[in-house]
Write an enzyme that holds these catalytic residues in place. Structure first.
Site, mmCIF file in Angstrom:
data_model
loop_
_atom_site.group_PDB
_atom_site.id
_atom_site.type_symbol
_atom_site.label_atom_id
_atom_site.label_comp_id
_atom_site.label_asym_id
_atom_site.label_seq_id
_atom_site.Cartn_x
_atom_site.Cartn_y
_atom_site.Cartn_z
ATOM 1 N N GLY B 14 0.586 -0.918 -0.062
ATOM 2 C CA GLY B 14 -0.381 0.055 -0.083
ATOM 3 C C GLY B 14 0.422 1.338 0.012
ATOM 4 N N LYS B 189 -1.041 8.019 19.503
ATOM 5 C CA LYS B 189 -0.904 8.674 18.440
ATOM 6 C C LYS B 189 -3.273 8.104 18.112
ATOM 7 C CE LYS B 189 -0.561 7.867 13.040
ATOM 8 N NZ LYS B 189 -0.017 6.053 12.118
ATOM 9 N N GLU B 273 -9.265 -0.090 9.704
ATOM 10 C CA GLU B 273 -8.838 -0.825 11.037
ATOM 11 C C GLU B 273 -9.621 -0.270 12.446
ATOM 12 O OE1 GLU B 273 -4.595 -0.995 9.631
ATOM 13 O OE2 GLU B 273 -5.247 1.054 9.622
#
Lengths: 308, 308
Positions: B14, B189, B273
């Site tokens: 990707g 994050k 995800e």
């Protein structure tokens, strides 16, 4: 007592207004319908209401496009969507005389107070409609679940007036309940409406069986219900028992693939009653010092989704 | 030290895998790409990577369709989506020799532990990619914001290995940071990814400016960020300061109409995800006794929305 309500206005000709108005008219009431978009069709063809037991056909009904055509009434039943509440003053003003009773059949929170502000608290009562009913065409109504209406006075225990109202509905074929606590009735209905109307929209337009069949979504629904219970306690002092929450979940599971009314509005591109079902309960919970994190997030999501 | 990593496998082609792999190959690394759907095109045409400063054109790269074709490597960079993690054992097994280092560049929580379980904790490190990069066609990558990569060892302070890794990336033109606390990096994050990726999907597929421009949605985002801060504290002991949350909000406001990566996946019908970004953080928060009501509801909604 029934002479209290010899002339009756129904404001709003959606499913709820037409259903109860047709029943009262068929039982002999002098019922006047205030209608906007469906006016020509109802004037021409009247009303047809299918119930599980019968079909009520009223070829001619009193239908008006302005409140001035109707004039003062003894009873005004408000069956508008709450998204139209900004028009209450203009629509109801000409319908009200010195002793008119105003009964809102609307969902959620805020309509009682708005009507009290406009016309005086002593006029206002509320009816919570537990019913499955749809408008399938202008003036054509299908009722699958007749259910019941719970009546209560605004900020007072039930008295003769609200009992007379319930009697009149009963004689028209509606199962009725009279309550001394309208606020509790409203919060109890929110215990269902907040999670199931809201998550059905926010989860992508799903029926209630999807919500009850997914462990995490059901947990979110239950937690939302408990936030409403806590808010109801802080705002009104009423104690909704945990068994009520569990019973609502069981009943919802038994309903199968049901589309909550707000989901239907949402899917059909109509206005969703965002403020009365989510916004106003959230504001009252906050004002009472109750943290309602899921309600706040659901309100933010539904408000955005419904605005598109 | 660099000889530690003389043969490098990139697993997943990707945007992330191609971008860093192309940079390392251009800098002279022996880089082998393990590619599934884009294999034929990459074998035929190689890789093209546009950055704000230059275009990296690699007409021929080592591209393989199976890990057996590549064989054991010194460094394995995992750039799969976490939704493909069930294949980690099968894909990485043939790439690993006695001293192979495995570095996951994947999002969210769970990949470090899964790789440690499969191949041993001592092999595993992580790199968090702060980058704006898209695959626009097979083997064609556009990077608008090169950003940086923060490296850390799994469950250990940084040592020579992770410094050598960072040096290698630096020489390949990537800004790098080495941290002694990979877990803290991951939770920091998540402070951004949980609210902005999640609400962008749940609010109907909106860009981040819509979230920061709506008072209630921004309040929900901030509250979600604070739930992640609390979970990070309970799970890892790290203290993410409130100023970090406010800074993230300011940075997001300045980004304008940005589409978070999960929203792009969602809108393009690709797998989201869900478990690494929402599910695993929620499970760890719960296991540490932290109540994360908004995260729980957002996980339920995104999981359902992404499953359609």
């Amino acid at each position: 007592m029934e002479k209290l309500f010899s002339k009756i206005a129904i404001v709003g000709a959606g499913a709820i207004g037409c259903y109860y108005g047709a029943r009262l008219a068929r039982a002999g009431g002098d019922v006047r319908f205030l209608i906007r978009s469906d006016l020509a069709r109802v004037r021409e063809r009247g009303l047809r209401v299918k119930t599980p037991d019968e079909e009520i056909v009223l070829p001619g009904v009193h239908a008006a496009g302005t409140p001035e055509e109707i004039g003062p009434c003894d009873l005004v039943l408000v069956a508008l969507k709450t998204t139209a509440n900004a028009a209450l003053g203009r629509l109801l003003g000409p319908l009200v005389h010195g002793r008119t009773t105003i009964v809102t059949l609307q969902n959620g929170l805020g309509s009682d107070e708005e009507l009290a502000r406009l016309f005086g608290a002593e006029r206002v009562a509320g009816g919570l409609c537990f019913i499955g009913v749809n408008r399938v065409a202008p003036g054509e109504i299908v009722c699958l679940t007749p259910g019941s209406v719970s009546f209560g006075e605004f900020q007072r225990p039930a008295g003769g007036r609200v009992r007379a109202l319930a009697d009149m509905f009963s004689r028209a074929g509606v199962r009725t309940i009279v309550s001394d606590n309208l606020a509790e009735l409203r919060w109890k209905k929110l215990v269902w409406n907040v999670p199931f109307n809201g998550l059905a929209i926010a989860a992508g337009g799903v029926t209630t069986d999807v919500l009850t069949g997914d462990e995490e979504l059901l947990a979110a629904a239950r937690a939302l219900m408990l936030e409403i219970v806590a808010a109801a306690r802080a705002v009104t002092g009423c104690e909704i028992p945990p068994q009520f929450v569990e019973k609502q979940i069981e009943v919802t599971k038994a309903m199968g693939p049901y589309k909550p009314s707000s989901l239907i509005d949402f899917l059909e591109g109509r206005e969703v009653e965002v403020e009365s079902i989510w916004g106003e309960p959230l504001r009252r919970a906050r004002a009472a010092g109750v943290d309602a994190p899921r309600l706040a997030m659901l309100y933010a999501l539904v408000r955005r989704l419904a605005a598109r």
